[in-house]
Design an enzyme around this catalytic site. Structure first.
Site, PDB file in Angstrom:
ATOM      1  N   CYS A   1      -2.985   0.905   7.905  1.00 49.76           N
ATOM      2  CA  CYS A   1      -2.051   0.376   6.927  1.00 49.76           C
ATOM      3  C   CYS A   1      -2.104  -1.147   6.919  1.00 49.76           C
ATOM      4  CB  CYS A   1      -0.692   0.892   7.324  1.00 49.76           C
ATOM      5  SG  CYS A   1       0.614  -0.181   6.935  1.00 49.76           S
TER       6      CYS A   1
ATOM      7  N   GLU B   1       0.831  -1.201   0.000  1.00 51.69           N
ATOM      8  CA  GLU B   1       0.000   0.000   0.000  1.00 51.69           C
ATOM      9  C   GLU B   1       0.862   1.245   0.000  1.00 51.69           C
ATOM     10  OE1 GLU B   1      -3.332  -2.218   2.749  1.00 51.69           O
ATOM     11  OE2 GLU B   1      -2.933  -0.092   3.143  1.00 51.69           O
TER      12      GLU B   1
HETATM   13  C1  LIG Z   1       2.664   1.083   9.900  1.00 47.56           C
HETATM   14  S1  LIG Z   1       4.042   1.728  10.788  1.00 47.56           S
HETATM   15  C2  LIG Z   1       5.353   1.679   9.585  1.00 47.56           C
HETATM   16  C3  LIG Z   1       6.650   2.272  10.062  1.00 47.56           C
HETATM   17  C4  LIG Z   1       7.358   1.539  11.183  1.00 47.56           C
HETATM   18  N1  LIG Z   1       7.266   0.136  11.077  1.00 47.56           N
HETATM   19  C5  LIG Z   1       6.865   2.003  12.533  1.00 47.56           C
HETATM   20  O1  LIG Z   1       6.243   1.228  13.239  1.00 47.56           O
HETATM   21  O2  LIG Z   1       7.137   3.166  12.847  1.00 47.56           O
HETATM   22  C6  LIG Z   1       3.694   3.478  10.876  1.00 47.56           C
HETATM   23  C7  LIG Z   1       2.879   3.905  12.074  1.00 47.56           C
HETATM   24  O3  LIG Z   1       1.569   3.348  11.984  1.00 47.56           O
HETATM   25  C8  LIG Z   1       1.143   3.084  13.291  1.00 47.56           C
HETATM   26  N2  LIG Z   1       0.034   2.127  13.320  1.00 47.56           N
HETATM   27  C9  LIG Z   1       0.083   0.810  13.058  1.00 47.56           C
HETATM   28  N3  LIG Z   1      -1.121   0.254  13.228  1.00 47.56           N
HETATM   29  C10 LIG Z   1      -1.964   1.249  13.604  1.00 47.56           C
HETATM   30  C11 LIG Z   1      -3.344   1.299  13.928  1.00 47.56           C
HETATM   31  N4  LIG Z   1      -4.118   0.227  13.886  1.00 47.56           N
HETATM   32  N5  LIG Z   1      -3.870   2.495  14.279  1.00 47.56           N
HETATM   33  C12 LIG Z   1      -3.101   3.610  14.322  1.00 47.56           C
HETATM   34  N6  LIG Z   1      -1.789   3.627  14.033  1.00 47.56           N
HETATM   35  C13 LIG Z   1      -1.224   2.450  13.667  1.00 47.56           C
HETATM   36  C14 LIG Z   1       2.388   2.542  13.931  1.00 47.56           C
HETATM   37  O4  LIG Z   1       2.295   2.571  15.320  1.00 47.56           O
HETATM   38  C15 LIG Z   1       3.466   3.462  13.397  1.00 47.56           C
HETATM   39  O5  LIG Z   1       3.675   4.565  14.243  1.00 47.56           O
END
Ligand SMILES: C[S@@+](CC[C@H](N)C(=O)[O-])C[C@H]1O[C@@H](n2cnc3c(N)ncnc32)[C@H](O)[C@@H]1O
Ligand code: SF4
Length: 344
Positions: A324, A90
């Site tokens: 995401c 994505e």
């Molecule tokens: C998908 S991660 C990708 C980058 C890296 N892996 C990280 O965790 O920073 C980016 C951000 O999305 C947040 N995230 C993941 N799942 C989430 C959710 N269900 N609701 C809100 N934020 C979310 C993570 O906590 C992170 O801060």
């Protein structure tokens, strides 16, 4: 294709570094390699490179193709992007010319509240595939900022992500501080990022001020204490001159209590930092709850009053499954989610 292969291909056709740079610039900036009207490439490239440009254009476009586009009310649009081996990732077109890219298919960290973490690591996304996400987005609209906040943990794909950052910063016309490396925090990141020719801004996913809870929520993240993470972040912020963005996914009843507010003030007050609080984006089947918006606002206000620069944000595209990894999950297989116990 990885960038080394692109470079080798061009060199074998007689390209010099200036020709390579031109190809990278045109591609990363989302501009055509062949400009029919101006025909600048006729005089510029060696003949064999010129002859290869139509095929090269097709090969680069095939690295990342649009499978579906899901516009949201907030001006963002979530893109499901196909890769050459049939995998999908994505990207998100964010409001104000931002783009969120994926650095891995799946992720090994396994954060309990993240859809991407649920399937484990499937494979790495190459530097060329990262740049191809930017080129694809630029074919749709301008991109002035690229955040590595899509699927995957960039620290677990560091060489490829750093190579992509270098190309985007040196050839892709993206300001270095507008490249945002988002990570759970890894000693390799703090060692390697300051050495690169392009130093991106850093977002650190902190989520709690308590070490034990962090180890529960982010089970396979490096076991750094929140204090160690913030110390390393502060050194990077001072070295680069850009503040660290701390990410805090707000989970109702898990990391939104008075104790955490005290913990955040202890960790971040006086630091060159900004705290982004993002209310949990609901994932069907998970036991976490999204906190009430007014409660989240009150927490952000309290932190502000206590000296921590805090922004309350919603993840882009709440109305289109903004979390995401959800689009990919739906496209890859029927939704099959086993509830997990909420931590804390
Ligand atoms: C998908 S991660 C990708 C980058 C890296 N892996 C990280 O965790 O920073 C980016 C951000 O999305 C947040 N995230 C993941 N799942 C989430 C959710 N269900 N609701 C809100 N934020 C979310 C993570 O906590 C992170 O801060
Ligand atoms: S939040 Fe980041 S590190 Fe955690 S599982 Fe999702 S993508 Fe991986």
């Amino acid at each position: 294709m990885i960038l080394t292969e692109l470079r080798q291909r061009l060199r074998a056709l007689g390209a010099l570094p200036l020709h390579e740079g031109r190809v990278l610039r045109q591609w990363a900036q989302g501009r055509p390699l062949i400009d029919g009207a101006r025909r600048w490439h006729d005089d510029f490239f060696p003949q064999r490179v010129r002859e290869d440009l139509p095929q090269l254009t097709r090969d680069l476009a095939a690295l990342a193709t649009l499978k579906s586009r899901h516009p949201a009310q907030d001006g963002s649009a979530r893109l499901l992007v196909g890769l050459q081996d049939g995998q999908s990732i994505e990207s998100v077109l964010l409001p104000r010319d931002g783009l969120c890219v994926s650095s891995q298919v799946g992720c090994a960290v396994g954060c309990q509240f993240c859809m991407t973490g649920r399937e484990g690591l499937v494979r790495q996304v190459s530097s060329a595939e990262i740049i191809a996400q930017v080129a694809l987005a630029r074919a749709m609209r301008p991109v002035k900022k690229v955040v590595f906040m899509g699927m995957g943990e960039p620290a677990h794909n560091l060489d490829q992500v750093m190579e992509a950052i270098e190309v985007l910063g040196l050839h892709g016309n993206i300001g270095h501080k507008n490249l945002v490396f988002s990570t759970v925090g890894d000693p390799r990141v703090f060692e390697r990022l300051p050495q690169g020719p392009v130093k991106p801004a850093l977002a650190l996913s902190l989520h709690t001020s308590k070490r034990a809870l962090r180890e529960q929520l982010l089970p396979r993240a490096p076991k750094l204490a929140p204090e160690e993470l913030v110390d390393a972040g502060e050194r990077y912020a001072r070295a680069t001159g850009y503040p660290i963005q701390y990410q805090w996914t707000l989970l109702d009843g898990v990391n939104d209590g008075e104790d955490e507010i005290d913990g955040i003030v202890r960790l971040l007050k006086g630091k060159y930092a900004l705290l982004n609080m993002i209310p949990y984006n609901t994932i069907p089947g998970l036991a976490f709850r999204r906190p009430d918006w007014d409660k989240a606002k009150a927490i952000a206000r309290t932190l502000h009053q206590r000296g921590v620069l805090t922004k309350l944000r919603d993840s882009a595209g709440q109305d289109i499954d903004g979390g995401c990894g959800q689009l990919r999950a739906r496209a890859e297989r029927p939704v099959r989610l086993v509830p997990r116990a909420a931590a804390g």
